[in-house]
Scaffold this motif. Sequence first.
Motif, PDB file in Angstrom:
ATOM      1  N   ALA A  60      99.092 -21.934  15.890  1.00 28.82           N
ATOM      2  CA  ALA A  60      99.908 -20.965  16.659  1.00 28.82           C
ATOM      3  C   ALA A  60      99.307 -20.756  18.052  1.00 28.82           C
ATOM      4  O   ALA A  60     100.032 -20.717  19.049  1.00 28.82           O
ATOM      5  N   ALA A  61      97.988 -20.630  18.112  1.00 26.88           N
ATOM      6  CA  ALA A  61      97.326 -20.367  19.399  1.00 26.88           C
ATOM      7  C   ALA A  61      97.431 -21.569  20.334  1.00 26.88           C
ATOM      8  O   ALA A  61      97.393 -21.416  21.553  1.00 26.88           O
ATOM      9  N   VAL A 118      98.397 -15.226  12.353  1.00 21.75           N
ATOM     10  CA  VAL A 118      99.411 -16.047  13.027  1.00 21.75           C
ATOM     11  C   VAL A 118     100.187 -15.163  14.004  1.00 21.75           C
ATOM     12  O   VAL A 118     100.423 -15.531  15.155  1.00 21.75           O
ATOM     13  N   ARG A 119     100.546 -13.961  13.566  1.00 25.49           N
ATOM     14  CA  ARG A 119     101.308 -13.050  14.439  1.00 25.49           C
ATOM     15  C   ARG A 119     100.482 -12.693  15.680  1.00 25.49           C
ATOM     16  O   ARG A 119     100.991 -12.707  16.787  1.00 25.49           O
ATOM     17  N   ASP A 120      99.197 -12.400  15.459  1.00 26.89           N
ATOM     18  CA  ASP A 120      98.328 -12.053  16.597  1.00 26.89           C
ATOM     19  C   ASP A 120      98.260 -13.202  17.595  1.00 26.89           C
ATOM     20  O   ASP A 120      98.270 -12.986  18.803  1.00 26.89           O
ATOM     21  N   ALA A 121      98.172 -14.429  17.054  1.00 24.36           N
ATOM     22  CA  ALA A 121      98.022 -15.610  17.923  1.00 24.36           C
ATOM     23  C   ALA A 121      99.251 -15.825  18.804  1.00 24.36           C
ATOM     24  O   ALA A 121      99.162 -16.502  19.825  1.00 24.36           O
ATOM     25  N   LEU A 122     100.394 -15.240  18.404  1.00 27.71           N
ATOM     26  CA  LEU A 122     101.625 -15.462  19.181  1.00 27.71           C
ATOM     27  C   LEU A 122     101.969 -14.305  20.122  1.00 27.71           C
ATOM     28  O   LEU A 122     102.912 -14.411  20.906  1.00 27.71           O
ATOM     29  N   ILE A 123     101.202 -13.230  20.063  1.00 31.36           N
ATOM     30  CA  ILE A 123     101.548 -12.035  20.859  1.00 31.36           C
ATOM     31  C   ILE A 123     101.551 -12.324  22.359  1.00 31.36           C
ATOM     32  O   ILE A 123     102.532 -12.053  23.056  1.00 31.36           O
ATOM     33  N   ASP A 124     100.462 -12.904  22.863  1.00 30.18           N
ATOM     34  CA  ASP A 124     100.373 -13.131  24.319  1.00 30.18           C
ATOM     35  C   ASP A 124     101.448 -14.100  24.795  1.00 30.18           C
ATOM     36  O   ASP A 124     102.019 -13.912  25.863  1.00 30.18           O
ATOM     37  N   LEU A 125     101.691 -15.134  23.978  1.00 32.55           N
ATOM     38  CA  LEU A 125     102.722 -16.112  24.341  1.00 32.55           C
ATOM     39  C   LEU A 125     104.077 -15.406  24.474  1.00 32.55           C
ATOM     40  O   LEU A 125     104.819 -15.617  25.439  1.00 32.55           O
ATOM     41  N   GLN A 126     104.384 -14.520  23.512  1.00 36.92           N
ATOM     42  CA  GLN A 126     105.673 -13.799  23.572  1.00 36.92           C
ATOM     43  C   GLN A 126     105.734 -12.914  24.814  1.00 36.92           C
ATOM     44  O   GLN A 126     106.743 -12.879  25.513  1.00 36.92           O
ATOM     45  N   ARG A 127     104.629 -12.228  25.102  1.00 38.35           N
ATOM     46  CA  ARG A 127     104.638 -11.314  26.253  1.00 38.35           C
ATOM     47  C   ARG A 127     104.678 -12.067  27.585  1.00 38.35           C
ATOM     48  O   ARG A 127     105.083 -11.500  28.591  1.00 38.35           O
ATOM     49  N   SER A 128     104.296 -13.342  27.560  1.00 36.32           N
ATOM     50  CA  SER A 128     104.313 -14.107  28.808  1.00 36.32           C
ATOM     51  C   SER A 128     105.748 -14.370  29.276  1.00 36.32           C
ATOM     52  O   SER A 128     105.972 -14.798  30.403  1.00 36.32           O
ATOM     53  N   PHE A 129     106.725 -14.115  28.409  1.00 36.32           N
ATOM     54  CA  PHE A 129     108.129 -14.305  28.797  1.00 36.32           C
ATOM     55  C   PHE A 129     108.646 -13.126  29.615  1.00 36.32           C
ATOM     56  O   PHE A 129     109.744 -13.172  30.145  1.00 36.32           O
TER      57      PHE A 129
END
Length: 240
Positions: A75-76, A123-134
């Motif tokens: 995920a990261a 897995v959820r934590d690993a995707l947080i920054d990616l989601q916020r980058s949108f």
Amino acid sequence: MSTHDRNRGDDTTIRPPVIAIDGPSGSGKGTIARKIAARLDWNFLDSGALYRLVAFSALHDAVRLDDVQTLAWVAAGLEIRFVLDATHADGVRVLLHGEDVSEDIRSEAVGEVASHVAAYPAVRDALIDLQRSFLKLPGLVADGRDMGTEVFAFAALKLFLTASVEERAQRRHKQLKDKGMSVSLAGLLEGMKARDERDQTRATSPLRPAEDALVIDCTEMSIEQVLERVLEEARARNLA
Ligand code: DC
């Protein structure tokens, strides 16, 4: 609270506005979220696609589904791009490490695995920054399960779109048929019930409406009716 205040973070940074759209699969939220983003000319995040990409990568690389550490690492390390493409049914193509996986990640098998990997907090934590980058100007329409409760809890407008499980299974069945895929309706219904149960009962970020979300039952509504209702709410908040 004004829209202006809501868009302020704890650090008083002004953020671009967010419309968070959550709900179970097949509720029509993906279609509505895309249409709202297009209408407002805002950015769009399909967060489910990220969980599907983790699932797809895990299946592709034969990662065991109980190997949480490796799944979080996958995920990261996701290197993805969403490319707008009006000729594609979803209106967008998803590239993973440069390869077009738009069709592969939409299968029921990948959706099923996505629902499993999405239950792992790592897995959820690993995707947080990616989601916020949108989150970029002029604004973001974010579609998922925990957009209004977790990832964009400061969203100016939070919607929770739902519909009866039978209606959702029918819609999904038609969607797959239109894409030339043949899947049994009874199987889809059972799969959807199981996925709802898993998404709603997991310990981390379960699927539920945010306290300040507007819940819309779309069972008896057309896409156009839902779209108009959402735009009405956006206008009431000076977002449209
Ligand atoms: O919206 P979708 O069907 O593409 O999502 C696939 C799976 O990913 C779904 O079973 C739940 C999970 N998901 C999640 O846990 N959180 C999100 N924000 C989006 C999707």
